[in-house]
Design an enzyme around this catalytic site. Sequence first.
Site, PDB file in Angstrom:
ATOM      1  N   SER A   1       0.861  -1.179   0.000  1.00 20.99           N
ATOM      2  CA  SER A   1       0.000   0.000   0.000  1.00 20.99           C
ATOM      3  C   SER A   1       0.897   1.229   0.000  1.00 20.99           C
ATOM      4  O   SER A   1       1.301   1.717   1.057  1.00 20.99           O
ATOM      5  CB  SER A   1      -0.925   0.014   1.229  1.00 20.99           C
ATOM      6  OG  SER A   1      -1.622   1.243   1.308  1.00 20.99           O
ATOM      7  N   GLU A   2       1.236   1.727  -1.198  1.00 21.67           N
ATOM      8  CA  GLU A   2       2.113   2.890  -1.281  1.00 21.67           C
ATOM      9  C   GLU A   2       1.493   4.104  -0.604  1.00 21.67           C
ATOM     10  O   GLU A   2       2.190   4.888   0.053  1.00 21.67           O
ATOM     11  CB  GLU A   2       2.427   3.200  -2.753  1.00 21.67           C
ATOM     12  CG  GLU A   2       3.375   2.217  -3.411  1.00 21.67           C
ATOM     13  CD  GLU A   2       2.717   0.904  -3.780  1.00 21.67           C
ATOM     14  OE1 GLU A   2       3.452  -0.083  -4.020  1.00 21.67           O
ATOM     15  OE2 GLU A   2       1.468   0.859  -3.835  1.00 21.67           O
TER      16      GLU A   2
ATOM     17  N   GLN B   1       9.017   0.548  -4.142  1.00 24.36           N
ATOM     18  CA  GLN B   1       9.800  -0.490  -4.810  1.00 24.36           C
ATOM     19  C   GLN B   1      10.236  -0.108  -6.221  1.00 24.36           C
ATOM     20  O   GLN B   1      11.363  -0.383  -6.627  1.00 24.36           O
ATOM     21  CB  GLN B   1       8.991  -1.786  -4.835  1.00 24.36           C
ATOM     22  CG  GLN B   1       9.820  -3.032  -4.971  1.00 24.36           C
ATOM     23  CD  GLN B   1       8.985  -4.271  -4.658  1.00 24.36           C
ATOM     24  OE1 GLN B   1       8.205  -4.720  -5.485  1.00 24.36           O
ATOM     25  NE2 GLN B   1       9.157  -4.804  -3.451  1.00 24.36           N
TER      26      GLN B   1
ATOM     27  N   ALA C   1       9.559   3.403  -9.051  1.00 18.76           N
ATOM     28  CA  ALA C   1       8.910   4.705  -9.171  1.00 18.76           C
ATOM     29  C   ALA C   1       7.550   4.589  -9.857  1.00 18.76           C
ATOM     30  O   ALA C   1       6.657   5.411  -9.629  1.00 18.76           O
ATOM     31  CB  ALA C   1       9.805   5.670  -9.941  1.00 18.76           C
TER      32      ALA C   1
ATOM     33  N   TYR D   1       5.322   2.646  -9.149  1.00 14.98           N
ATOM     34  CA  TYR D   1       4.315   2.322  -8.133  1.00 14.98           C
ATOM     35  C   TYR D   1       3.982   3.516  -7.235  1.00 14.98           C
ATOM     36  O   TYR D   1       3.192   3.385  -6.294  1.00 14.98           O
ATOM     37  CB  TYR D   1       4.809   1.192  -7.223  1.00 14.98           C
ATOM     38  CG  TYR D   1       5.169  -0.103  -7.914  1.00 14.98           C
ATOM     39  CD1 TYR D   1       4.824  -0.354  -9.238  1.00 14.98           C
ATOM     40  CD2 TYR D   1       5.885  -1.082  -7.227  1.00 14.98           C
ATOM     41  CE1 TYR D   1       5.161  -1.539  -9.856  1.00 14.98           C
ATOM     42  CE2 TYR D   1       6.230  -2.280  -7.839  1.00 14.98           C
ATOM     43  CZ  TYR D   1       5.877  -2.500  -9.154  1.00 14.98           C
ATOM     44  OH  TYR D   1       6.228  -3.681  -9.760  1.00 14.98           O
TER      45      TYR D   1
ATOM     46  N   HIS E   1       7.856  -0.812 -14.925  1.00 17.47           N
ATOM     47  CA  HIS E   1       9.033  -0.831 -14.064  1.00 17.47           C
ATOM     48  C   HIS E   1      10.147   0.057 -14.612  1.00 17.47           C
ATOM     49  O   HIS E   1      11.317  -0.124 -14.280  1.00 17.47           O
ATOM     50  CB  HIS E   1       9.587  -2.263 -13.914  1.00 17.47           C
ATOM     51  CG  HIS E   1       8.633  -3.228 -13.292  1.00 17.47           C
ATOM     52  ND1 HIS E   1       7.626  -3.822 -13.998  1.00 17.47           N
ATOM     53  CD2 HIS E   1       8.544  -3.700 -12.028  1.00 17.47           C
ATOM     54  CE1 HIS E   1       6.936  -4.629 -13.191  1.00 17.47           C
ATOM     55  NE2 HIS E   1       7.480  -4.568 -11.989  1.00 17.47           N
TER      56      HIS E   1
END
Length: 375
Positions: free
Chosen positions: A94-95, A117, A119, A121, A164
Amino acid sequence: MTDTVFTESDRTDGIAPDMADQDTAPASVAPAADGVVPMNMIQALNSALHVKMAEDPNVLSFGEDAGYFGGVFRVTDQLQQKHGLTRSFDAPISECGIVAAAIGMGAYGLRPVVEIQFADYIYPAYDQIVSEAAKMRYRSGGQFTSPIVVRSPYGGGIFGGQTHSQSPESLFTHIAGLKVVIPSNPYDAKGLLTAAIEDDDPVIFLEPKRLYNGPFDGWHQKPVSPWKAQASAQVPTGKYTVPIGKAAVVREGSDVTILCYGTMVWVSLAGAEHAGVDAEVIDLRTLVPLDIETIEASVKKTGRCVIVHEAPKTSGFGGELSALVQERCFYHLEAPIARVTGWDTPYPHAFEWEYFPGPERVATALKSVMSGGAR
């Protein structure tokens, strides 16, 4: 009106602070008694976290797989084992929750360093970063602060595909109250992260994962590009800082100024060599606050400017740089300002190396501005 946006009150025109009274040295180096060893960027960042967590009990680190496992890129390796479960721990996927928790901790007096984890995200946490962390000092009239660091690997180069490999730095440079830092080498990475942790303002700390292990990636063991990046650097094992808001002139020249940051520093150096042009290469290191004085002095000296970044061109940070250079150096320019950037497309996995600005594209832009034309 802008006095409580940042800790400093000497900001002049938007993102450009007055740097005239700051030290011009690239870094304050650790005492001679400290050891100096070769480190890649992962090791340098990890060292910064260990040093600060040992020094200050208010510093803590957390994120997805960032505790026991040590992060997917191992930047937080051994933090939990050395500093304990309450100082380094794993967070749910949960960013938004990760950043929200950090903001509360910062207001309470802690100095959290959170890992997103990738950028790519970070978007679920964007509202917390923009509406809460960035506004905390201003909306409280300076009574509360948000001394948090949001670390995240960014950019392409590891065959990560569309989700990613993104470069979202310009989304944060637009937000008053945020500082944005992007290192290009292991020495700066450790010094800048140390300075970011000690800063009383929220810092977005983007780490070029293409440079994490030097010129080879960790999965395919093949050169990630035809240019040579700095695989490792001599880095002090003890504490030192690189000042936030101060650019570095990594190559002096008289013909044209290249403005770049992160991975593109190495691409720009290779491009200058490829073009055979006496280019002055400036590693911005921090986008906000921006060292406009170093940029202005260089462009007025060379009379030409090329801007290089990996993110797409439209609304990229290069547009802001171009406007600032035009506003301050118009009568010194001998050619239009050129930008060398990624494409205005979603990140193209199958055409990764065509998407990246490479030495050849940089060289073409350099030759164009030297002849007085635009790209």
